[in-house]
Scaffold this motif. Structure first.
Motif, PDB file in Angstrom:
ATOM      1  N   ASP A 184       0.810  -1.213   0.000  1.00 51.22           N
ATOM      2  CA  ASP A 184       0.000   0.000   0.000  1.00 51.22           C
ATOM      3  C   ASP A 184       0.849   1.272   0.000  1.00 51.22           C
ATOM      4  OD1 ASP A 184      -2.517   0.858  -0.441  1.00 51.22           O
ATOM      5  OD2 ASP A 184      -3.037   1.095   1.669  1.00 51.22           O
ATOM      6  N   GLN A 185       1.852   1.273  -0.841  1.00 52.69           N
ATOM      7  CA  GLN A 185       2.592   2.511  -1.117  1.00 52.69           C
ATOM      8  C   GLN A 185       3.347   3.085   0.074  1.00 52.69           C
ATOM      9  OE1 GLN A 185       2.413   2.454  -4.711  1.00 52.69           O
ATOM     10  NE2 GLN A 185       2.535   4.620  -4.310  1.00 52.69           N
ATOM     11  N   GLN A 186       3.767   2.221   1.026  1.00 56.49           N
ATOM     12  CA  GLN A 186       4.567   2.726   2.149  1.00 56.49           C
ATOM     13  C   GLN A 186       6.040   2.664   1.772  1.00 56.49           C
ATOM     14  OE1 GLN A 186       4.447   4.138   5.015  1.00 56.49           O
ATOM     15  NE2 GLN A 186       2.271   4.080   5.502  1.00 56.49           N
ATOM     16  N   VAL A 237      12.137  14.211 -14.694  1.00 52.09           N
ATOM     17  CA  VAL A 237      11.494  14.969 -13.614  1.00 52.09           C
ATOM     18  C   VAL A 237      10.231  14.187 -13.264  1.00 52.09           C
ATOM     19  CG1 VAL A 237      10.264  17.083 -13.065  1.00 52.09           C
ATOM     20  CG2 VAL A 237      12.409  17.188 -14.322  1.00 52.09           C
ATOM     21  N   ALA A 238      10.096  13.848 -11.957  1.00 50.33           N
ATOM     22  CA  ALA A 238       9.042  12.909 -11.557  1.00 50.33           C
ATOM     23  C   ALA A 238       7.656  13.482 -11.820  1.00 50.33           C
ATOM     24  CB  ALA A 238       9.207  12.583 -10.079  1.00 50.33           C
ATOM     25  N   SER A 239       7.001  13.008 -12.871  1.00 50.77           N
ATOM     26  CA  SER A 239       5.689  13.558 -13.192  1.00 50.77           C
ATOM     27  C   SER A 239       4.596  12.921 -12.344  1.00 50.77           C
ATOM     28  CB  SER A 239       5.379  13.406 -14.678  1.00 50.77           C
ATOM     29  OG  SER A 239       5.606  12.096 -15.077  1.00 50.77           O
ATOM     30  N   SER A 240       4.808  11.668 -11.864  1.00 53.18           N
ATOM     31  CA  SER A 240       3.753  11.076 -11.028  1.00 53.18           C
ATOM     32  C   SER A 240       3.691  11.785  -9.677  1.00 53.18           C
ATOM     33  CB  SER A 240       3.962   9.573 -10.851  1.00 53.18           C
ATOM     34  OG  SER A 240       5.122   9.345 -10.088  1.00 53.18           O
ATOM     35  N   ALA A 281       0.045  14.683  -6.423  1.00 52.03           N
ATOM     36  CA  ALA A 281      -0.115  15.755  -5.430  1.00 52.03           C
ATOM     37  C   ALA A 281      -1.096  16.812  -5.956  1.00 52.03           C
ATOM     38  CB  ALA A 281       1.239  16.378  -5.109  1.00 52.03           C
ATOM     39  N   ALA A 282      -1.030  17.119  -7.255  1.00 49.22           N
ATOM     40  CA  ALA A 282      -1.968  18.097  -7.829  1.00 49.22           C
ATOM     41  C   ALA A 282      -3.389  17.536  -7.833  1.00 49.22           C
ATOM     42  CB  ALA A 282      -1.543  18.460  -9.247  1.00 49.22           C
ATOM     43  N   SER A 311       1.316   7.860  -5.465  1.00 51.36           N
ATOM     44  CA  SER A 311       2.726   7.649  -5.826  1.00 51.36           C
ATOM     45  C   SER A 311       3.557   8.057  -4.617  1.00 51.36           C
ATOM     46  CB  SER A 311       3.059   8.526  -7.037  1.00 51.36           C
ATOM     47  OG  SER A 311       4.398   8.351  -7.412  1.00 51.36           O
ATOM     48  N   GLY A 312       4.453   7.164  -4.184  1.00 51.10           N
ATOM     49  CA  GLY A 312       5.183   7.393  -2.932  1.00 51.10           C
ATOM     50  C   GLY A 312       5.867   8.754  -2.879  1.00 51.10           C
TER      51      GLY A 312
END
Ligand code: DP6
Length: 395
Positions: free
Chosen positions: A55-57, A142-145, A150-151, A183-184
């Motif tokens: 779960d994305q930890q 550049v991390a787009s995820s 976040a957006a 996304s972490g």
């Protein structure tokens, strides 16, 4: 909730319960066509997150600086509406329209699941149409995820008017946790400036959040990216986190991780540039050693960027200027520096770009995830404050 989902962390679950209460009290009302708007920056990790629990930890604590001028902006539009009894079936599907698409398309599985989880147990009849674009090229390292999730969380917060219903701390928890569940690395993009994510040893511990890292006043790092290759990655970050376990170096890196993470936080807080630079370059080598020996392997540290890094380090050491490099899950070289190193960085980049086949993007510090009108202000004014931090931008 789908059968594969774990329960939400208690802090987030308590906020979701509040949403249910707010709906019952008529304080949140969603109707077809309601809109929310948000924006968030990408970020560059100096101590990188690599390997995750369920779960994305993120499995290791990590720290990044946000790149205020590489932003995603996202609008969400409600499909469906609240019914008085709250038990109506969903009549719509989640759809997306990303830059470059001419028609909306069904949301992919990951996004579809994320949206269902946000509305699960309190507004499950609601679906969303998501429109999102980045002001930076995709597949450029550049991390787009990170910026994207976040957006998206910020846009949903705007839709639900969470700034009215939650305290500032609660809103930050809600934003960083929902961003992380997408996304972490996105958890850190919800925070302005430098952000840390403190991982816990067990995968079920509640309370691993992204937080701002107090940075020493005046400790402003310039940032730019030497773009060498924009081909899509052959192994996605999500696959890479899983594949990393098969590398013999994974456990080696993990063993010293907390100590190096704490040392990095202390160095950022003290404005100790040379320690920040040494730890960041070490961690970049460590993560790429893991990537190169994972199954499947990702080989982003190749002969071209290795030679560029070697020339950069030799020139930097000879000129004795405060600048360092890092590489994310891609071949393009990030350079971070203090203002006094700007002439060196400019000359170096000019030489590397002279033969063609490379270009430069300048990043910079800026706000974290912003919902609603504050997001519009950032987008519509083209980040006026940010220019001050884009120290490397050619005059
Ligand atoms: C190398 O956050 O993209 O950029 O959680 O699967 O979406 P998912 O992975 P992601 O991984 C980022 C890895 C990294 C390092 C970092 O940003 O910390």
């Amino acid at each position: 909730m789908t059968p594969t989902d774990s329960p939400l962390p208690a802090s987030l679950s308590a906020l979701q319960d509040r949403l249910r209460d707010l709906r019952a009290q008529g304080q949140i009302l969603l109707q077809n066509g309601d809109r929310g708007f948000g924006t968030a920056p990408s970020n560059i990790a100096l101590i990188k997150y690599w390997g995750k629990h369920s779960d994305q930890q993120p499995q290791n604590s990590n720290l990044s600086l946000n790149l205020g001028s590489f932003r995603a902006t996202t609008e969400v539009v409600v499909r469906g509406r609240f019914y008085p009894q709250g038990s109506a079936p969903a009549l719509h599907s989640n759809t997306v329209l990303f830059a470059g698409m001419t028609e909306p398309a069904p949301a992919d599985r990951k996004l579809d699941r994320w949206i269902s989880r946000v509305f699960a147990d309190w507004a499950s009849e609601i679906r969303m149409h998501v429109r999102s674009e980045n002001n930076f090229p995709s597949a450029c390292g550049v991390a787009s995820s990170a910026a994207g999730y976040a957006a998206l969380a910020a846009a949903v917060a705007d839709l639900l008017q969470l700034e009215r219903h939650f305290s500032a701390t609660e809103l930050q928890t809600w934003l960083t946790e929902w961003a992380r569940l997408g996304s972490g690395s996105a958890a850190r993009s919800a925070i302005p400036g430098a952000a840390e994510f403190v991982a816990w040893e067990r995968d079920d511990v509640d309370g691993s959040f992204a937080h701002p890292v107090p940075a020493s006043p005046g400790f402003e790092l310039g940032h730019c990216l030497l773009v060498l290759d924009t081909s899509p990655k052959s192994v996605s970050s999500s696959e890479g986190h899983e594949a990393a376990r098969h590398s013999p170096f994974f456990a080696v890196r993990a063993a010293g991780m907390e100590r190096r993470f704490r040392a990095m936080c202390a160095a950022v807080a003290a404005g100790d540039f040379s320690t920040v630079a040494t730890l960041a370059e070490e961690d970049a080598f460590a993560i790429h050693a893991i990537m190169q020996t994972s199954e499947p392997a990702s080989r982003h540290l190749d002969s071209r960027n290795s030679q560029i890094i070697a020339r950069f380090v030799a020139g930097r050491d000879q000129a004795r200027v405060p600048a360092f490099w890092t590489l994310d899950a891609g071949p393009n070289v990030h350079i971070l520096f203090l203002r006094e190193a700007l002439p060196f960085v400019r000359d170096f980049l000019a030489r590397e770009c002279a033969g063609g086949g490379a270009s430069v993007l300048w990043g910079g510090k800026g706000p974290g995830a912003l919902p609603g009108s504050r997001a519009r202000a950032v987008v519509h004014t083209d980040l006026p404050d940010d220019r001050a931090f884009r120290m490397g931008e050619p005059a």
